[in-house]
Scaffold this motif. Structure first.
Motif, PDB file in Angstrom:
ATOM      1  N   MET A 214       0.864  -1.044  -0.164  1.00 42.93           N
ATOM      2  CA  MET A 214       0.048   0.004  -0.161  1.00 42.93           C
ATOM      3  C   MET A 214       1.051   1.346   0.027  1.00 42.93           C
ATOM      4  SD  MET A 214      -2.637   1.199   2.984  1.00 42.93           S
ATOM      5  CE  MET A 214      -1.434   1.439   4.242  1.00 42.93           C
ATOM      6  N   HIS A 215       1.956   1.192   0.761  1.00 40.87           N
ATOM      7  CA  HIS A 215       2.897   2.351   0.992  1.00 40.87           C
ATOM      8  C   HIS A 215       3.534   2.417  -0.569  1.00 40.87           C
ATOM      9  CE1 HIS A 215       3.036   3.064   5.551  1.00 40.87           C
ATOM     10  NE2 HIS A 215       1.857   3.092   5.043  1.00 40.87           N
ATOM     11  N   VAL A 216       3.781   1.596  -1.156  1.00 40.11           N
ATOM     12  CA  VAL A 216       4.534   1.678  -2.341  1.00 40.11           C
ATOM     13  C   VAL A 216       3.671   2.418  -3.355  1.00 40.11           C
ATOM     14  CG1 VAL A 216       5.671   0.451  -4.456  1.00 40.11           C
ATOM     15  CG2 VAL A 216       6.081  -0.294  -1.960  1.00 40.11           C
ATOM     16  N   PHE A 217       2.348   1.873  -3.522  1.00 37.36           N
ATOM     17  CA  PHE A 217       1.496   2.553  -4.630  1.00 37.36           C
ATOM     18  C   PHE A 217       1.142   4.155  -3.959  1.00 37.36           C
ATOM     19  CE2 PHE A 217       0.169  -2.005  -5.286  1.00 37.36           C
ATOM     20  CZ  PHE A 217       0.277  -2.001  -6.538  1.00 37.36           C
TER      21      PHE A 217
ATOM     22  N   GLU B 167       4.030   4.116 -11.739  1.00 37.86           N
ATOM     23  CA  GLU B 167       5.660   4.214 -11.168  1.00 37.86           C
ATOM     24  C   GLU B 167       5.735   2.924 -10.191  1.00 37.86           C
ATOM     25  OE1 GLU B 167       7.718   5.425 -12.775  1.00 37.86           O
ATOM     26  OE2 GLU B 167       6.296   6.553 -14.032  1.00 37.86           O
ATOM     27  N   ALA B 168       4.735   2.445  -9.684  1.00 35.24           N
ATOM     28  CA  ALA B 168       4.963   1.223  -8.546  1.00 35.24           C
ATOM     29  C   ALA B 168       5.216  -0.051  -9.279  1.00 35.24           C
ATOM     30  CB  ALA B 168       3.832   1.053  -7.932  1.00 35.24           C
ATOM     31  N   SER B 169       6.522  -0.098  -9.861  1.00 34.19           N
ATOM     32  CA  SER B 169       6.903  -1.287 -10.809  1.00 34.19           C
ATOM     33  C   SER B 169       6.918  -2.621  -9.751  1.00 34.19           C
ATOM     34  CB  SER B 169       8.305  -1.108 -11.200  1.00 34.19           C
ATOM     35  OG  SER B 169       9.204  -0.769 -10.158  1.00 34.19           O
TER      36      SER B 169
ATOM     37  N   SER C  31       6.459 -15.132  -4.515  1.00 34.14           N
ATOM     38  CA  SER C  31       5.730 -15.140  -3.493  1.00 34.14           C
ATOM     39  C   SER C  31       4.515 -13.719  -3.512  1.00 34.14           C
ATOM     40  CB  SER C  31       6.458 -14.766  -2.165  1.00 34.14           C
ATOM     41  OG  SER C  31       7.221 -15.751  -1.733  1.00 34.14           O
ATOM     42  N   LEU C  32       5.026 -12.835  -4.339  1.00 30.67           N
ATOM     43  CA  LEU C  32       4.171 -11.527  -4.402  1.00 30.67           C
ATOM     44  C   LEU C  32       3.022 -11.809  -5.398  1.00 30.67           C
ATOM     45  CD1 LEU C  32       4.213  -8.449  -3.665  1.00 30.67           C
ATOM     46  CD2 LEU C  32       4.916  -8.256  -6.163  1.00 30.67           C
ATOM     47  N   TYR C  33       3.275 -12.620  -6.359  1.00 32.86           N
ATOM     48  CA  TYR C  33       2.360 -13.026  -7.246  1.00 32.86           C
ATOM     49  C   TYR C  33       1.422 -14.153  -6.754  1.00 32.86           C
ATOM     50  CZ  TYR C  33       3.741 -10.460 -11.150  1.00 32.86           C
ATOM     51  OH  TYR C  33       4.095  -9.293 -12.367  1.00 32.86           O
TER      52      TYR C  33
ATOM     53  N   LEU D 280       7.715  -3.030  -5.987  1.00 36.61           N
ATOM     54  CA  LEU D 280       6.692  -3.852  -4.972  1.00 36.61           C
ATOM     55  C   LEU D 280       7.503  -4.706  -4.326  1.00 36.61           C
ATOM     56  CD1 LEU D 280       3.761  -3.659  -7.274  1.00 36.61           C
ATOM     57  CD2 LEU D 280       3.877  -2.658  -5.020  1.00 36.61           C
ATOM     58  N   THR D 281       8.394  -5.588  -4.847  1.00 37.71           N
ATOM     59  CA  THR D 281       9.159  -6.591  -4.232  1.00 37.71           C
ATOM     60  C   THR D 281      10.202  -6.068  -3.232  1.00 37.71           C
ATOM     61  OG1 THR D 281      10.845  -6.731  -5.986  1.00 37.71           O
ATOM     62  CG2 THR D 281       8.824  -8.227  -6.074  1.00 37.71           C
ATOM     63  N   GLU D 282      10.530  -4.984  -3.723  1.00 34.91           N
ATOM     64  CA  GLU D 282      11.798  -4.401  -2.575  1.00 34.91           C
ATOM     65  C   GLU D 282      10.980  -3.639  -1.486  1.00 34.91           C
ATOM     66  OE1 GLU D 282      15.076  -0.671  -2.636  1.00 34.91           O
ATOM     67  OE2 GLU D 282      13.832  -1.024  -4.302  1.00 34.91           O
ATOM     68  N   GLY D 283       9.675  -3.083  -1.703  1.00 35.93           N
ATOM     69  CA  GLY D 283       9.149  -2.478  -0.666  1.00 35.93           C
ATOM     70  C   GLY D 283       8.411  -3.562   0.211  1.00 35.93           C
TER      71      GLY D 283
END
Length: 199
Positions: A20-23, A30-32, A46-48, A36-39
């Motif tokens: 949420m903070h990344v978006f 710009e939330a690539s 795991s993300l997908y 997202l994985t870094e954040g």
């Protein structure tokens, strides 16, 4: 502690908060996936596997944002309020408090998402608009309860929502809290200055 086989070894709720903070910080465009994985600290798999694609994760993040902050608006609007100006003041105070919180990005996830409508898919656009429409409708209800007439309540609700979103934009541009408070106070004063509804 070793997780049982097949059980996720990370805090899903915390990962969603971080997404949420990344978006919120970067906006949808710009939330690539790399950001997202870094954040979140999660790998792509795991993300997908947990949240689906980027659009699905965005909607889950937007829902988390609404679940976190919209109850604060509900509490502020529940009243009782002595008049329409107090409703607008209470509504905008929620935004000012969030903007002043150093633990979250500047602005508002809903606002930055609205500015990127063309980049969103249809379902995400509908969700953004529905959340904004919900705030507007709740504002109208509170304004009516505070003594505003129907036309007055409709106008004030739209203007208060617009002011709320403008505060988020100004904060992203680096305007200080004193300036934002001035904008909010002026909006509340304008609401107080409107003529009473016809008898």
């Amino acid at each position: 502690m070793t997780a049982m086989a097949g059980r996720k070894q990370f805090d899903v709720d915390e990962a969603l908060r971080r997404a949420m903070h990344v978006f919120w910080r970067w906006g949808y465009s710009e939330a690539s996936i790399d950001r997202l994985t870094e954040g979140t600290g999660l790998g792509r798999g795991s993300l997908y596997g947990t949240f689906g694609g980027k659009s699905a994760l965005f909607r889950k993040s937007l829902a988390r944002y609404a679940q976190t902050y919209h109850p604060l608006y509900e509490q502020a609007l529940s009243g009782p309020h002595p008049g329409p100006g107090a409703v607008v003041e209470a509504f905008l105070r929620v935004a000012l408090n969030r903007i002043a919180d150093p633990a979250v990005p500047d602005g508002c996830l809903l606002t930055v998402s609205a500015t990127q409508f063309p980049a969103l898919d249809e379902e995400s656009r509908a969700m953004v608009r529905a959340l904004m429409d919900g705030l507007r409708a709740r504002l109208e209800e509170a304004l009516l309860a505070a003594g505003a007439g129907e036309q007055e309540a409709a106008k004030l609700a739209l203007c208060a929502l617009a002011t709320n979103k403008s505060l988020a934009v100004l904060s992203r541009a680096g305007f200080p809290g004193e300036d934002l408070a001035t904008v909010a106070a002026a909006a509340a004063e304008n609401a107080k200055a409107l003529p009473d509804r016809p008898a």
